[in-house]
Design a protein around this motif. Structure first.
Motif, mmCIF file in Angstrom:
data_model
loop_
_atom_site.group_PDB
_atom_site.id
_atom_site.type_symbol
_atom_site.label_atom_id
_atom_site.label_comp_id
_atom_site.label_asym_id
_atom_site.label_seq_id
_atom_site.Cartn_x
_atom_site.Cartn_y
_atom_site.Cartn_z
ATOM 1 N N TYR A 220 4.202 58.934 42.612
ATOM 2 C CA TYR A 220 5.254 57.957 42.930
ATOM 3 C C TYR A 220 5.820 58.243 44.321
ATOM 4 N N GLN A 221 6.245 57.181 44.993
ATOM 5 C CA GLN A 221 6.648 57.310 46.408
ATOM 6 C C GLN A 221 7.871 58.201 46.619
ATOM 7 N N PHE A 222 8.673 58.386 45.586
ATOM 8 C CA PHE A 222 9.827 59.288 45.707
ATOM 9 C C PHE A 222 9.685 60.392 44.663
ATOM 10 N N PRO A 223 10.178 61.611 44.967
ATOM 11 C CA PRO A 223 10.114 62.659 43.933
ATOM 12 C C PRO A 223 11.021 62.293 42.759
ATOM 13 N N LEU A 224 10.525 62.502 41.552
ATOM 14 C CA LEU A 224 11.295 62.076 40.372
ATOM 15 C C LEU A 224 11.934 63.244 39.632
ATOM 16 N N GLY A 225 11.682 64.476 40.108
ATOM 17 C CA GLY A 225 12.362 65.623 39.513
ATOM 18 C C GLY A 225 11.444 66.492 38.680
ATOM 19 N N THR A 226 12.064 67.449 37.980
ATOM 20 C CA THR A 226 11.317 68.439 37.190
ATOM 21 C C THR A 226 11.672 68.259 35.717
ATOM 22 N N PRO A 227 10.646 68.150 34.855
ATOM 23 C CA PRO A 227 10.957 67.959 33.427
ATOM 24 C C PRO A 227 11.478 69.262 32.807
ATOM 25 N N ALA A 228 12.561 69.143 32.043
ATOM 26 C CA ALA A 228 13.138 70.332 31.399
ATOM 27 C C ALA A 228 12.805 70.346 29.911
ATOM 28 N N ASP A 229 12.921 69.177 29.271
ATOM 29 C CA ASP A 229 12.636 69.097 27.832
ATOM 30 C C ASP A 229 11.924 67.792 27.533
ATOM 31 N N VAL A 230 11.356 67.730 26.331
ATOM 32 C CA VAL A 230 10.584 66.527 25.983
ATOM 33 C C VAL A 230 10.619 66.265 24.485
ATOM 34 N N ALA A 231 10.623 64.979 24.127
ATOM 35 C CA ALA A 231 10.438 64.562 22.735
ATOM 36 C C ALA A 231 9.212 63.649 22.715
ATOM 37 N N ILE A 232 8.484 63.689 21.614
ATOM 38 C CA ILE A 232 7.200 62.972 21.541
ATOM 39 C C ILE A 232 7.196 62.039 20.335
ATOM 40 N N ARG A 233 6.463 60.921 20.457
ATOM 41 C CA ARG A 233 6.146 60.139 19.259
ATOM 42 C C ARG A 233 4.729 59.592 19.398
ATOM 43 N N GLU A 234 4.094 59.454 18.234
ATOM 44 C CA GLU A 234 2.731 58.910 18.191
ATOM 45 C C GLU A 234 2.821 57.478 17.705
ATOM 46 N N THR A 235 2.267 56.540 18.469
ATOM 47 C CA THR A 235 2.184 55.160 17.998
ATOM 48 C C THR A 235 0.707 54.864 17.745
ATOM 49 N N GLU A 236 0.448 53.648 17.304
ATOM 50 C CA GLU A 236 -0.937 53.263 17.016
ATOM 51 C C GLU A 236 -1.820 53.407 18.259
ATOM 52 N N ASP A 237 -1.257 53.023 19.416
ATOM 53 C CA ASP A 237 -2.078 52.937 20.633
ATOM 54 C C ASP A 237 -1.922 54.106 21.585
ATOM 55 N N ALA A 238 -0.853 54.899 21.430
ATOM 56 C CA ALA A 238 -0.549 55.855 22.502
ATOM 57 C C ALA A 238 0.276 57.034 22.007
ATOM 58 N N THR A 239 0.299 58.081 22.837
ATOM 59 C CA THR A 239 1.281 59.146 22.660
ATOM 60 C C THR A 239 2.357 58.891 23.702
ATOM 61 N N GLU A 240 3.619 58.894 23.262
ATOM 62 C CA GLU A 240 4.717 58.594 24.183
ATOM 63 C C GLU A 240 5.625 59.815 24.336
ATOM 64 N N TYR A 241 6.056 60.050 25.557
ATOM 65 C CA TYR A 241 6.880 61.218 25.879
ATOM 66 C C TYR A 241 8.210 60.749 26.440
ATOM 67 N N GLU A 242 9.279 61.386 25.985
ATOM 68 C CA GLU A 242 10.616 61.105 26.531
ATOM 69 C C GLU A 242 11.074 62.404 27.212
ATOM 70 N N PHE A 243 10.916 62.465 28.534
ATOM 71 C CA PHE A 243 11.223 63.699 29.263
ATOM 72 C C PHE A 243 12.681 63.711 29.724
ATOM 73 N N GLY A 244 13.368 64.812 29.469
ATOM 74 C CA GLY A 244 14.666 65.049 30.099
ATOM 75 C C GLY A 244 14.379 65.714 31.442
ATOM 76 N N VAL A 245 14.849 65.090 32.531
ATOM 77 C CA VAL A 245 14.423 65.518 33.868
ATOM 78 C C VAL A 245 15.638 65.894 34.715
ATOM 79 N N VAL A 246 15.469 66.938 35.501
ATOM 80 C CA VAL A 246 16.522 67.362 36.423
ATOM 81 C C VAL A 246 16.042 67.066 37.836
#
Ligand SMILES: Cc1cc2nc3c(=O)[nH]c(=O)nc-3n(C[C@H](O)[C@H](O)[C@H](O)COP(=O)(O)O)c2cc1C
Length: 278
Positions: A220-246
């Motif tokens: 991405y054209q701008f830095p988006l930070g560093t991931p500190a924590d993550v929650a995951i869920r599995e759907t039919e089509d994908a694995t999805e990640y919710e990153f807490g970022v600093v």
């Protein structure tokens, strides 16, 4: 014989449910008269607007600015900055549709400087949309639907501002499928969708998860930070990640954001971030 009757019954039922499905979609659009009203500078929001129009069978109108924002990215940034410093808004061409004829207005725009694009600022300054249901939708480089929705609530206190839909311009190809889910989930059209599971609890990121984050966000054209924590869920089509970022804010202070990443289950799927929530 019994089997034949059963097959005929199933076929007739399938046909019936197909027809009523189609009928149902048309009814929804007719019961609630829907207008898709949008501003788009470079075409991304227009694509999403037309997808909504197609899926709902709604009316559609583009908002036009008297003096178009027809410069390149840098020129647009500079014009906006000047307008913001001088506290001026762009004049709009008269609208053809009569807002009073509609119950639900899907209002679309690109995100500019973390909020709705300036032509929408003119629109909401000139129209209270009293008693109307407004469904915001937007396209963006990294995110902004949540902030735009909050800003619309403040600008239009006499309207009902519903949950909106936003998509990164880099992922516009995903909009058709995502909108199908969104429009059914919020009952703008009929249809069946599988409920999505909730994200699991947040945990510190592993090296493998940090790598997925980098693959999704590193380009991405701008830095988006560093991931500190993550929650995951599995759907039919994908694995999805919710990153807490600093990340570091412009003034050097520490800022927190949430970044959503999706990895499709088909072979060769690359991690993509879907939005940044600041
Ligand atoms: C002046 C300007 C400001 C922008 N600010 C943001 C921003 O704050 N956040 C973001 O994610 N994208 C931002 N963008 C990117 C646009 O939201 C994105 O390119 C959008 O998809 C353009 O939609 P359009 O093709 O319908 O005009 C900005 C673009 C411009 C021109």
């Amino acid at each position: 014989m019994m089997k034949k009757i059963l097959a005929a019954f199933i076929a007739a039922f399938a046909l019936l449910s197909c027809t009523s499905q189609k009928q149902g979609d048309a009814d929804t659009a007719q019961e609630n008269k829907v207008l898709v009203l949008y501003y788009s500078q470079t075409g991304a929001t227009k694509t999403v607007a037309e997808e909504i129009q197609n899926q709902l069978g709604a009316d559609i109108e583009a908002i036009e600015v008297e003096t178009p924002y027809d410069g390149d990215f840098q020129q647009t940034i500079e014009r906006c900055q000047k307008e913001m410093a001088e506290n001026t808004l762009p004049a709009l061409k008269p609208m053809k549709a009569n807002i009073e004829d509609y119950d639900v207005i899907f209002l679309g725009f690109p995100v500019w400087f973390g909020t709705y694009a300036r032509p929408i600022a003119t629109l909401v300054a000139d129209n209270a949309f009293e008693g109307k249901k407004i469904v915001p939708f937007c396209t963006f480089g990294s995110g902004g639907i949540e902030a735009c929705t909050e800003d619309l609530k403040k600008a239009l206190p006499k309207a009902e501002i519903a949950t909106g839909y936003g998509v990164r311009n880099a992922r516009i190809a995903a909009a058709g499928k995502e909108l199908n889910r969104f429009l059914i989930e919020w009952e703008y059209k009929k249809g069946e969708i599988e409920a999505l599971p909730a994200f699991m609890e947040h945990k510190p990121v592993t090296d493998a998860e940090a790598q997925i984050f980098d693959e999704a966000c590193g380009d991405y054209q701008f830095p988006l930070g560093t991931p500190a924590d993550v929650a995951i869920r599995e759907t039919e089509d994908a694995t999805e990640y919710e990153f807490g970022v600093v990340s570091k804010g412009e003034d050097g202070s520490e800022a927190q954001s949430t970044i959503y990443v999706v990895v499709g289950k088909e072979d060769g799927s690359k991690p993509e971030f879907t939005k940044v929530v600041r």
